[in-house]
Design a protein around this motif. Structure first.
Motif, mmCIF file in Angstrom:
data_model
loop_
_atom_site.group_PDB
_atom_site.id
_atom_site.type_symbol
_atom_site.label_atom_id
_atom_site.label_comp_id
_atom_site.label_asym_id
_atom_site.label_seq_id
_atom_site.Cartn_x
_atom_site.Cartn_y
_atom_site.Cartn_z
ATOM 1 N N GLY A 1 0.754 -1.194 0.204
ATOM 2 C CA GLY A 1 -0.037 0.172 0.045
ATOM 3 C C GLY A 1 1.109 1.315 -0.160
ATOM 4 N N PHE A 2 1.751 0.987 0.786
ATOM 5 C CA PHE A 2 2.749 2.638 0.849
ATOM 6 C C PHE A 2 3.556 2.758 -0.404
ATOM 7 C CE2 PHE A 2 6.897 4.786 1.914
ATOM 8 C CZ PHE A 2 6.515 5.699 2.524
ATOM 9 N N GLN B 1 2.172 2.271 -3.523
ATOM 10 C CA GLN B 1 1.744 2.243 -4.210
ATOM 11 C C GLN B 1 1.211 4.079 -4.820
ATOM 12 O OE1 GLN B 1 -2.545 1.590 -3.563
ATOM 13 N NE2 GLN B 1 -3.023 1.178 -5.704
ATOM 14 N N SER B 2 1.568 4.257 -4.099
ATOM 15 C CA SER B 2 1.782 5.900 -3.527
ATOM 16 C C SER B 2 3.169 6.558 -3.366
ATOM 17 C CB SER B 2 0.267 6.989 -2.444
ATOM 18 O OG SER B 2 1.086 6.158 -1.498
ATOM 19 N N ASN B 3 4.205 5.858 -2.957
ATOM 20 C CA ASN B 3 5.262 6.482 -2.688
ATOM 21 C C ASN B 3 6.466 5.580 -3.497
ATOM 22 O OD1 ASN B 3 4.985 8.297 -0.450
ATOM 23 N ND2 ASN B 3 3.500 6.260 0.127
ATOM 24 N N ASP B 4 7.567 6.487 -3.779
ATOM 25 C CA ASP B 4 8.406 6.083 -4.905
ATOM 26 C C ASP B 4 9.497 4.679 -4.006
ATOM 27 O OD1 ASP B 4 7.923 7.403 -6.847
ATOM 28 O OD2 ASP B 4 8.847 8.546 -6.686
ATOM 29 N N ARG C 1 11.884 -0.858 -3.193
ATOM 30 C CA ARG C 1 11.116 -0.533 -4.561
ATOM 31 C C ARG C 1 9.681 -1.397 -5.453
ATOM 32 N NH1 ARG C 1 12.448 4.358 -6.362
ATOM 33 N NH2 ARG C 1 14.546 5.870 -5.402
ATOM 34 N N LYS C 2 9.281 -0.562 -5.915
ATOM 35 C CA LYS C 2 8.536 -1.540 -6.371
ATOM 36 C C LYS C 2 8.923 -1.726 -8.014
ATOM 37 C CE LYS C 2 4.273 1.239 -6.860
ATOM 38 N NZ LYS C 2 3.709 2.440 -7.864
ATOM 39 N N LEU D 1 -1.182 -4.466 -5.941
ATOM 40 C CA LEU D 1 -1.414 -4.349 -4.795
ATOM 41 C C LEU D 1 -2.091 -4.953 -3.476
ATOM 42 C CD1 LEU D 1 -2.199 -1.907 -2.476
ATOM 43 C CD2 LEU D 1 -4.126 -1.742 -3.851
#
Length: 488
Positions: A8-9, A11-14, A167-168, A174
Motif C-alpha cells: 500500500g505504501f 502504491q503512492s510512494n516511490d 521499491r516496486k 497491490l
C-alpha cells in the motif's frame, strides 16, 4: 498486515528508504517485516537493497555509568565535607566502583588520601564521561580520541545496523494472489484451475538430504577381504573369544615365557578372572617338554617352563591364538583332512597411541594346512591374495617369528606414496608347534597376517588411524567416503 502495509505504501510512494523506521511506523517487528520483504522479492513484487550502518552503542557497564554517573564522579560525590575513611567509603560505593573510581579521581587530582582518610581537594567536578555516553547513546558523533578511550574502557561497542530500502518490482501488485502449489482434484471439479496462478517450480533447489545409514570404511574393506578369502576356498574361524589364556596365545606357538611380548608393557593381563584351568593336559605336557628339552629336531629353549605363567588370562594379542586352537582341533580328528582357514577380528596390545598405532585394532589372518606344503606354495598364495587386493607388486624380506620358520615380511609398492610399504607378515609354522598337537609329520602349515586398518587407511587416504577407529571418528568422513573397490 506487514505485506499490505508495504504494498500500500509503495502504491503512492516511490521508495521505503528505511525498513526499520517503516516497521516502527506500522507497529510490526523488523524480523517479521524482513521475512515479508524476502518473500515479496522472491516473486519480484518488490526490489530490495540491503543497507548497513555502523554505530556505537553502550555496553551494560556504559549504560550504568550514563544513568548513575562515572565511577570517579560517584567516588567524589560520596565523600562528605569532613572526609571519610577508606573502609566506610568502600562499603558505601561497593568494591568495584570504589576501586575504579579511586584511581580515576586520584589521577584527576580531585581527592586526597591522608593515611586512611579520603578528602575532597576541589569543590566540584564535571562528569564528562557521563555526558559523552549520553551523546553517543543519542546518536551524536564524537571525536575518535573519545571513541578510543571509551572503547578501551569497554563502555561502548560497535553495532552494525542492517536494514532494507524498497521499491516496486517488475511484477508489483497491490494485492498478491496466493500461488497454488498443486493442481488438485477439487480444482478440476470446480473448474477454477483456469484462474489460478501456480507457483513456479525451482528445479535447481536443493532437496532435503536423505537420512540413511552409511557403511564404515573398515566394514567395507573387511567385507571385500572376506569375499576374497571365500573366493579362494577358505572357511572362517570362530573368533568370539577376546579373552585368551597365555597358553594358547603364546606357549602353544612355541613362544618362550621370557619373550618381551609377554611383558605387561606389551600385553593386557586380566585381574578377574586372572587364570584359566581349562587346558588339555596331554597337550600341555608335550608343549612343556618341547619348551624345556626340545624335540622334533629342536633343542628347545632349555628353561624351567612354568604352568602358572601359561594359565594367565589376557586380551589376545593376535588372532593366531585362534589358529592354534583350530589346528589342535584338526589334529584330534581320526583322519587328517586339508583345511584353509581365515579370520578377521579384533586384537589388543599395550601400545602408545599415535597416528599409526592403537591399543586395539583388527588383524586379518589366513592359513593353509596340507601335506607337503613348501615356501613356494606360500609365495604363490600370497601373490594371488594380494593381487586380488590390488597389490600386484610384492617384495619379501626375511624376518623372525618364534613360531614360523622361514618367516617373511611382505612389502607392496604404493603408487600414491611412490615407495614400498610393509603390508603384512608370513611364514611356515614350526614343527615344534605343529607336531605336539598330533598333526602328521608330512603336514605343513603356511600362514600370513596383516592389519585391517593399514590397507583401509591407504585406500581411503586417511593418514591418522584415530580418524578411522575410536572415539574421535568424524562421521562426516564416513558419509563423504566413496564406495571402496579393491583390485577386483
Amino acid at each position: 498486515m506487514a505485506e499490505d502495509a508495504i504494498l500500500g505504501f509503495l502504491q503512492s510512494n516511490d521508495e521505503i528508504a528505511d525498513s526499520h523506521e517503516f516497521a516502527a511506523s506500522v507497529g510490526v517487528g523488523h524480523t517479521e517485516l524482513e521475512n515479508v520483504i524476502k518473500s515479496l522479492k522472491g516473486f519480484e513484487i518488490v526490489d530490495s537493497k540491503e543497507i548497513t550502518k555502523d554505530r556505537w552503542v553502550l555496553t551494560d557497564e556504559g549504560k550504568s555509568y550514563a544513568a548513575n554517573g562515572s565511577p570517579e564522579v560517584q567516588f567524589f560525590l560520596a565523600i562528605p565535607p569532613e572526609g571519610i575513611s577508606r573502609a566506610d567509603l568502600k562499603v558505601k560505593l561497593g568494591a568495584e566502583i570504589f576501586e575504579i573510581g579511586s584511581k580515576a579521581a586520584a589521577k584527576n587530582k580531585w581527592v586526597g588520601f591522608d593515611k586512611d582518610l579520603v578528602t575532597k581537594k576541589v569543590g566540584s567536578v564535571k562528569d564528562d564521561t557521563k555526558d559523552l555516553l549520553k551523546r553517543i547513546d543519542g546518536g551524536e558523533a564524537v571525536v575518535d580520541k573519545v571513541i578510543n578511550d571509551l572503547k578501551r574502557r569497554k563502555l561502548i561497542t560497535k553495532y552494525t545496523w542492517r536494514g532494507y530500502s524498497l521499491r516496486k518490482g517488475p511484477k508489483y501488485v497491490l494485492k498478491r494472489k496466493k500461488a497454488a502449489t498443486d493442481l488438485t482434484r477439487e480444482h478440476l471439479q470446480r473448474g477454477d484451475w483456469k484462474d489460478l496462478e501456480f507457483k513456479e517450480y525451482n528445479l535447481d533447489a536443493q532437496v532435503q538430504p536423505i537420512q540413511i545409514g552409511y557403511m564404515h570404511p573398515l566394514l567395507e574393506v573387511r567385507e571385500a577381504i572376506q569375499n576374497i578369502f571365500l573366493q579362494m576356498g577358505f572357511e572362517e574361524m570362530p573368533t568370539n573369544n577376546f579373552v585368551e589364556s597365555s597358553f594358547w596365545n603364546f606357549d602353544a606357538l612355541f613362544q618362550p615365557q621370557q619373550h618381551p611380548a609377554r611383558d605387561s608393557h606389551d600385553t593386557f593381563f586380566l585381574k578377574v578372572p586372572a587364570t584359566t584351568r581349562q587346558l588339555p593336559e596331554d597337550y600341555v605336557d608335550k608343549v612343556k617338554r618341547v619348551h624345556e628339552f626340545g624335540g622334533y629336531g629342536s633343542k628347545g629353549y632349555g628353561y624351567d617352563w612354568k604352568r602358572d605363567e601359561a594359565e594367565k588370562n589376557l586380551l589376545r594379542t593376535h588372532t593366531t591364538a585362534v589358529s592354534t586352537r583350530m589346528l589342535y582341533k584338526l589334529a584330534q580328528q581320526r583322519l587328517f583332512s586339508p583345511k584353509r582357514y581365515y579370520s578377521i577380528d579384533r586384537v589388543f596390545r599395550n601400545e602408545a597411541v599415535d597416528r599409526t598405532h592403537l591399543a586395539e585394532f583388527h588383524q586379518i589372518e589366513g592359513l593353509i594346512c596340507d601335506r607337503g606344503l613348501t615356501l613356494g606354495d606360500l609365495l604363490g598364495v600370497l601373490e594371488d591374495f594380494f593381487s586380488r587386493l590390488g597389490m600386484s607388486k610384492l617384495r619379501f624380506k626375511p624376518a623372525y617369528n618364534p613360531y614360523t620358520e622361514p618367516s617373511m615380511e611382505i612389502f607392496s609398492y604404493h603408487d600414491g606414496l611412490k615407495k614400498w610399504v610393509e603390508v603384512g607378515n608370513s611364514g611356515m609354522f614350526r614343527p615344534e608347534m605343529l607336531l605336539p598337537m598330533g598333526l602328521p609329520e608330512d603336514v605343513n602349515v603356511i600362514a600370513w597376517g596383516l592389519s585391517l586398518e593399514r590397507p583401509t587407511m591407504i585406500l581411503y587416504g586417511i593418514d591418522n588411524i584415530r580418524d578411522l577407529f575410536g572415539p574421535k571418528v568424524d562421521f562426516e568422513i564416513i558419509k563423504r567416503s566413496p564406495m571402496c573397490r579393491l583390485g577386483l
